[in-house]
Motif scaffolding. Structure first.
Motif, PDB file in Angstrom:
ATOM      1  N   ASP A 151     -80.846  83.702  12.645  1.00 26.52           N
ATOM      2  CA  ASP A 151     -82.224  83.702  12.040  1.00 26.52           C
ATOM      3  C   ASP A 151     -82.644  82.342  11.263  1.00 26.52           C
ATOM      4  O   ASP A 151     -83.785  82.396  11.085  1.00 26.52           O
ATOM      5  N   ARG A 152     -81.679  81.527  11.272  1.00 18.03           N
ATOM      6  CA  ARG A 152     -81.923  80.172  10.672  1.00 18.03           C
ATOM      7  C   ARG A 152     -82.445  79.337  11.552  1.00 18.03           C
ATOM      8  O   ARG A 152     -82.443  79.315  12.770  1.00 18.03           O
ATOM      9  N   SER A 153     -83.190  78.208  10.883  1.00 17.83           N
ATOM     10  CA  SER A 153     -83.785  77.246  11.714  1.00 17.83           C
ATOM     11  C   SER A 153     -83.136  76.043  11.445  1.00 17.83           C
ATOM     12  O   SER A 153     -82.503  75.661  10.476  1.00 17.83           O
ATOM     13  N   TRP A 154     -83.219  75.254  12.705  1.00 20.67           N
ATOM     14  CA  TRP A 154     -82.652  73.742  12.478  1.00 20.67           C
ATOM     15  C   TRP A 154     -83.208  73.135  11.296  1.00 20.67           C
ATOM     16  O   TRP A 154     -82.497  72.224  10.969  1.00 20.67           O
ATOM     17  N   LEU A 155     -84.400  73.215  10.997  1.00 19.67           N
ATOM     18  CA  LEU A 155     -84.951  72.439  10.055  1.00 19.67           C
ATOM     19  C   LEU A 155     -84.614  72.872   8.841  1.00 19.67           C
ATOM     20  O   LEU A 155     -84.586  71.882   7.686  1.00 19.67           O
ATOM     21  N   ASP A 156     -83.628  73.857   8.575  1.00 16.46           N
ATOM     22  CA  ASP A 156     -82.955  74.177   7.391  1.00 16.46           C
ATOM     23  C   ASP A 156     -81.735  73.089   7.068  1.00 16.46           C
ATOM     24  O   ASP A 156     -81.185  73.281   5.704  1.00 16.46           O
ATOM     25  N   LEU A 157     -81.391  72.766   8.019  1.00 16.67           N
ATOM     26  CA  LEU A 157     -79.714  71.845   7.930  1.00 16.67           C
ATOM     27  C   LEU A 157     -79.819  71.043   6.865  1.00 16.67           C
ATOM     28  O   LEU A 157     -78.954  70.678   6.051  1.00 16.67           O
ATOM     29  N   PRO A 158     -80.917  70.041   6.432  1.00 21.85           N
ATOM     30  CA  PRO A 158     -80.865  68.822   5.444  1.00 21.85           C
ATOM     31  C   PRO A 158     -80.631  69.619   4.220  1.00 21.85           C
ATOM     32  O   PRO A 158     -79.985  68.981   3.314  1.00 21.85           O
TER      33      PRO A 158
END
Length: 237
Positions: A151-158
């Motif tokens: 359910d996580r977004s790639w944009l959460d990575l930073p």
């Protein structure tokens, strides 16, 4: 090998410079107005070797739940060893070698990982790789399928180093599942997986069949080998 790593970093920064000026200006403007977005106020800085390092775990390991924290884990510098606990946990979860996971983090530390910088850079290059392990969106979206972080977004990575490490570990797991039980290459399994992380599964399988490495793949392999002992020492902390 150390010379090759230095040349790789100089080359990477040189390639960025012409385009990255605008990104740095965006970053500077953001922080010049009081950091209203809540991002860390420290500018990204590089060590003498060219990577943003220097502060180790003495200030305490960053929280794995840093998602959305606006760069709260980043305090002006970064060294992969400060995430040794997360590397061990996520490597164990994915069933891969923690030394390999840590070595890839060292391989990928050639650019700033300040969340504010990465977000500013993304505005200029939407196809950029994000997070400590420099993962592209298509790879992340594929790796997360059926996983606990689906359910996580790639944009959460930073903002979330633990998520970046977790995604890296599971991608290495997926690459390992594609390798044949026996390969003719003189490369070790971990070396092939590191190359797969950098060049993709198709190239990894070609290298496993004995296809010669190109200059860029050889440079990445040299970097992995030069980081291997350091990675082992880091996860033992």
């Amino acid at each position: 090998m150390a010379r090759g790593r230095s040349e790789r970093r100089r080359s990477a920064w040189g390639a960025w410079l012409a385009v990255a000026v605008a990104g740095v200006l965006v970053w500077a403007v953001m922080h010049g107005h009081g950091g209203s977005s809540g991002d860390a106020a420290a500018a990204p800085s590089g060590s003498a070797s060219g990577s943003p390092s220097g502060v180790r775990a003495s200030a305490g390991a960053p929280s794995p739940s840093a998602s959305g924290a606006g760069g709260s884990w980043y305090h002006g510098s970064y060294d992969p060893s400060q995430f040794a606990a997360q590397v061990r946990d996520r490597a164990h979860e994915a069933g891969v070698d923690p030394q390999l996971v840590m070595a890839v983090l060292y391989d990928e530390d050639y650019k700033p990982h300040d969340p504010s910088f990465e977000k500013a850079w993304l505005k200029l290059k939407p196809t950029a790789a994000l997070g400590l392990a420099n993962m592209h969106q298509a790879t992340f979206d594929q790796v997360k399928q059926g996983r606990p972080f689906a359910d996580r977004s790639w944009l959460d990575l930073p903002d979330d180093p633990d998520l970046a490490i977790r995604a890296e570990a599971w991608y290495l797991h997926d690459l390992a599942a594609e390798l044949p039980a026996h390969h003719v290459s003189s490369l070790t399994t971990d070396e092939l997986l590191a190359l797969g992380y950098n060049t993709g599964p198709g190239n990894m399988l070609a290298f496993a069949r004995g296809v010669a490495l190109g200059p860029q793949a050889q440079q990445y392999l040299d970097t992995t080998r030069s980081n291997w002992a350091k990675a082992g020492k880091a996860i033992a902390i």
